[in-house]
Enzyme design. Structure first.
Site, short mmCIF file in Angstrom:
data_model
loop_
_atom_site.label_atom_id
_atom_site.label_comp_id
_atom_site.label_asym_id
_atom_site.label_seq_id
_atom_site.Cartn_x
_atom_site.Cartn_y
_atom_site.Cartn_z
N GLY A 31 -24.69 -21.96 -6.75
CA GLY A 31 -24.44 -22.96 -7.79
C GLY A 31 -23.21 -22.69 -8.62
O GLY A 31 -22.17 -22.27 -8.11
N ASP A 33 -22.65 -20.35 -10.77
CA ASP A 33 -22.31 -18.93 -10.77
C ASP A 33 -21.37 -18.59 -9.61
O ASP A 33 -20.31 -17.99 -9.79
CB ASP A 33 -23.60 -18.11 -10.69
N SER A 120 -29.68 -23.68 -16.10
CA SER A 120 -31.03 -23.58 -15.53
C SER A 120 -31.54 -24.85 -14.85
O SER A 120 -32.67 -24.86 -14.38
CB SER A 120 -32.06 -23.13 -16.58
N ILE A 123 -31.02 -24.54 -9.29
CA ILE A 123 -32.03 -23.82 -8.52
C ILE A 123 -33.12 -23.19 -9.40
O ILE A 123 -34.19 -22.86 -8.91
CB ILE A 123 -31.41 -22.73 -7.60
N TYR A 124 -32.87 -23.08 -10.72
CA TYR A 124 -33.89 -22.54 -11.62
C TYR A 124 -34.89 -23.61 -12.04
O TYR A 124 -35.88 -23.32 -12.70
CB TYR A 124 -33.25 -21.89 -12.84
#
Length: 171
Positions: A31, A33, A120, A123-124
């Site tokens: 993502g 990051d 978030s 994928i969180y």
């Protein structure tokens, strides 16, 4: 503080600081990051390793700062958002901490412009509407004589619409 919402790629945003939705290892990931680490180059990862060697992993809700490497920013603030597990109270507090700690770090650096991704919500799996409310609330609540502009950089149209409605209810 002026608040702006745009749909785009945070790695291309011209702001003094961009915020990275990092994982606790600080060593890059998927993502936002991964995109920030790829676009920023190896200097970001090198500085993240130095931070890890000094303090260990970065806890959820905490924030640390590195250079921006090849990005059109001066710094990257890395903050670790919560993974959604259905515990709304705990997860909401941790997400609030991400925004508040990032803003405080930016202010300590003397930053005038900061850009946030939708922390978030990828994928969180944090619910986008709730995440948007928390982000907008924390930014509006944070009083700074230094930070002049906050940019919410939305990766998708759904987040962009949520933030625009939160900031301009007549939208």
């Amino acid at each position: 503080m002026k608040i702006e919402v745009i749909k785009g790629d945070i790695t291309k945003i011209h702001a003094e600081v961009i915020v990275n939705a990092a994982n606790s290892s600080l060593l890059g990931g998927g993502g936002v990051d991964g995109a920030i680490h790829r676009a920023g180059g190896p200097r970001i990862l090198e500085e993240c390793r130095v931070i890890r060697n000094r303090q260990g992993k970065c806890g959820t809700g905490e924030a640390v700062v590195t250079t921006a490497g090849n990005l059109p920013a001066q710094y990257v603030i890395h903050t670790v958002g919560p993974v959604w597990n259905g515990d709304e109270e705990k997860s909401s507090k941790l997400l609030s901490d991400c925004y508040r700690n990032s803003l405080q770090l930016a202010e300590n650096l003397g930053i005038k412009t900061i850009a946030f991704p939708n922390i978030s919500t990828g994928i969180y799996k944090f619910p986008k509407e709730l995440a948007g409310k928390i982000a907008v609330h924390e930014v509006r609540k944070f009083h700074s004589d230094i930070i002049e502009k906050v940019i919410f950089v939305c990766f998708d149209e759904e987040n962009e619409e949520i933030y625009k409605k939160l900031l301009n209810p007549s939208f």
